[in-house]
Motif scaffolding. Sequence first.
Motif, PDB file in Angstrom:
ATOM      1  N   PHE A  79      -6.836   1.172   5.828  1.00 27.50           N
ATOM      2  CA  PHE A  79      -7.876   1.658   7.328  1.00 27.50           C
ATOM      3  C   PHE A  79      -8.045   0.128   8.341  1.00 27.50           C
ATOM      4  CE2 PHE A  79      -7.883   4.919   4.493  1.00 27.50           C
ATOM      5  CZ  PHE A  79      -7.742   6.350   5.479  1.00 27.50           C
ATOM      6  N   HIS A 130       1.015  -0.858   0.025  1.00 30.15           N
ATOM      7  CA  HIS A 130       0.171  -0.176  -0.044  1.00 30.15           C
ATOM      8  C   HIS A 130       0.871   1.122  -0.176  1.00 30.15           C
ATOM      9  CE1 HIS A 130      -3.699  -2.092   0.397  1.00 30.15           C
ATOM     10  NE2 HIS A 130      -3.183  -2.847   1.746  1.00 30.15           N
ATOM     11  N   THR A 134     -13.239   1.170   3.810  1.00 33.29           N
ATOM     12  CA  THR A 134     -13.301   1.894   4.924  1.00 33.29           C
ATOM     13  C   THR A 134     -13.458   0.632   5.963  1.00 33.29           C
ATOM     14  OG1 THR A 134     -14.630   2.420   4.737  1.00 33.29           O
ATOM     15  CG2 THR A 134     -13.324   4.539   5.146  1.00 33.29           C
ATOM     16  N   GLY A 147     -16.493   0.850   0.781  1.00 29.13           N
ATOM     17  CA  GLY A 147     -15.850   2.345   0.726  1.00 29.13           C
ATOM     18  C   GLY A 147     -16.379   3.201   1.104  1.00 29.13           C
ATOM     19  N   ASP A 166     -12.262   5.210  -3.806  1.00 31.72           N
ATOM     20  CA  ASP A 166     -12.133   6.101  -2.705  1.00 31.72           C
ATOM     21  C   ASP A 166     -11.659   4.545  -1.469  1.00 31.72           C
ATOM     22  OD1 ASP A 166     -11.962   7.991  -1.254  1.00 31.72           O
ATOM     23  OD2 ASP A 166     -13.731   9.140  -2.154  1.00 31.72           O
ATOM     24  N   SER A 167     -11.499   5.267  -0.766  1.00 28.58           N
ATOM     25  CA  SER A 167     -10.699   5.082   0.209  1.00 28.58           C
ATOM     26  C   SER A 167     -11.239   3.795   0.939  1.00 28.58           C
ATOM     27  CB  SER A 167     -10.155   5.643   1.730  1.00 28.58           C
ATOM     28  OG  SER A 167      -9.524   6.478   1.748  1.00 28.58           O
ATOM     29  N   SER A 179      -2.471   4.857   4.326  1.00 29.32           N
ATOM     30  CA  SER A 179      -2.748   4.397   5.305  1.00 29.32           C
ATOM     31  C   SER A 179      -3.732   2.874   5.099  1.00 29.32           C
ATOM     32  CB  SER A 179      -3.531   5.511   6.190  1.00 29.32           C
ATOM     33  OG  SER A 179      -3.163   6.904   6.186  1.00 29.32           O
TER      34      SER A 179
END
Length: 407
Positions: A78, A73, A100, A115, A97-98, A76
Amino acid sequence: MAATREHEDVDIEDEEEGQFITEDDVLAEVPVDGDAPMDEDDEDEAADTLGEMQAGSSSQVIEDNSLQHFRAHNASVFTVSVHPTQPLQSPLTGHSDSVTCTGWSADGEMVSTGGMDGKIRIWRRVGKGNYKIWEFLTELQGPDEVMFLRWHPKGNVLLAGSNDSTLWLWQLPSGNIMQVFAGHTGAVNCGEFTPDGKRIISACADGTLIFWDPRSPAPIFKLTPEDARFSLDGITSLGVNPSSTLAIVGGAAGGVRVVSLSKGEVVQALGGHTEGESIEAVVFVDLTGTRTGPGVAITGATDGKACIWDLTTYKLRATLVHEDAITTLLAHPPPKSYILVSASADRTLRTWDARTGTLIRTHKGHHGPVLGASLGLEGSVIVSAGDDGVCAVYTTEATEEDGTMIG
């Protein structure tokens, strides 16, 4: 093919003779603006500064007792979810997008990712020979931004909370929507199936807790901040005991409430955490191995404390301490259901004996906060998710002396 260059012979003796600038070599004179030549003290100071710069750029020795790292990665990490029994590593793509939240189905045959892009993507194992090949199954639509994912403890049913105040339930592998629950007025931060699989409990950022029958869109009961006993300044975490009779609800201001699921009311308020520090994690541990009775709960907060509560007496059994916020709490599966794992922004994870509050092992190696963790291989290993972009693998219990590693 690279071109070949002929090298001129160099007369070493001529190079060693002194060379001087003559007047013919001077192109222009530049005023010095009052600058003076460096004296010996200035030279020493410059040398010290250079030494500090060189020292700062060298590799830092950090204590690291992990088995291995995954560094693929670039930002971060998550969330992390480890298959209950298999040592798997496979790239899953498709989010914009992130990511989560992640999770495995109860039988380990499917995995879900959710996400900030609102997507929930599902993969499943191909064939029955091994766990090496996975295929994309479907993408579930509905939520605005996915706040959490939970699989049913016994079946292929997936629950998701959304930033738009809705709660979604799907049947898999078909992907059919079973229910859309409306009743919250804030982002649905957390939710759980009860361990018996018969009910759902959810909570949102505006401080509302709702208890649901999965077959009905109407709540069984609802608790709101209008009840002064339940005012938590927003709900950040919750957990349900193994016998599916009590819920522990943690708030953004450090409050903890015990809720009877049969009565639909608050039965106890628990102190122990610093006022104003958010409760980030709730987990139950089974100290007797019977999964009966009120149980023992652990609450972890941004004050760095994990409080172990006996819900028979509502007494604090022990307080476990990190040097920074606790981000994740994990309960080891049977037969070692007394083991607890905590992850923290202090860059460590720790394994504890919840019966006594004794620290069993500290897991080190991250350069930044540990944002998440998951137990795998029947609880024998921990995989961490770091703000430094690293996932590290540790043995849950001590096996040999911690080492050091250049990182």
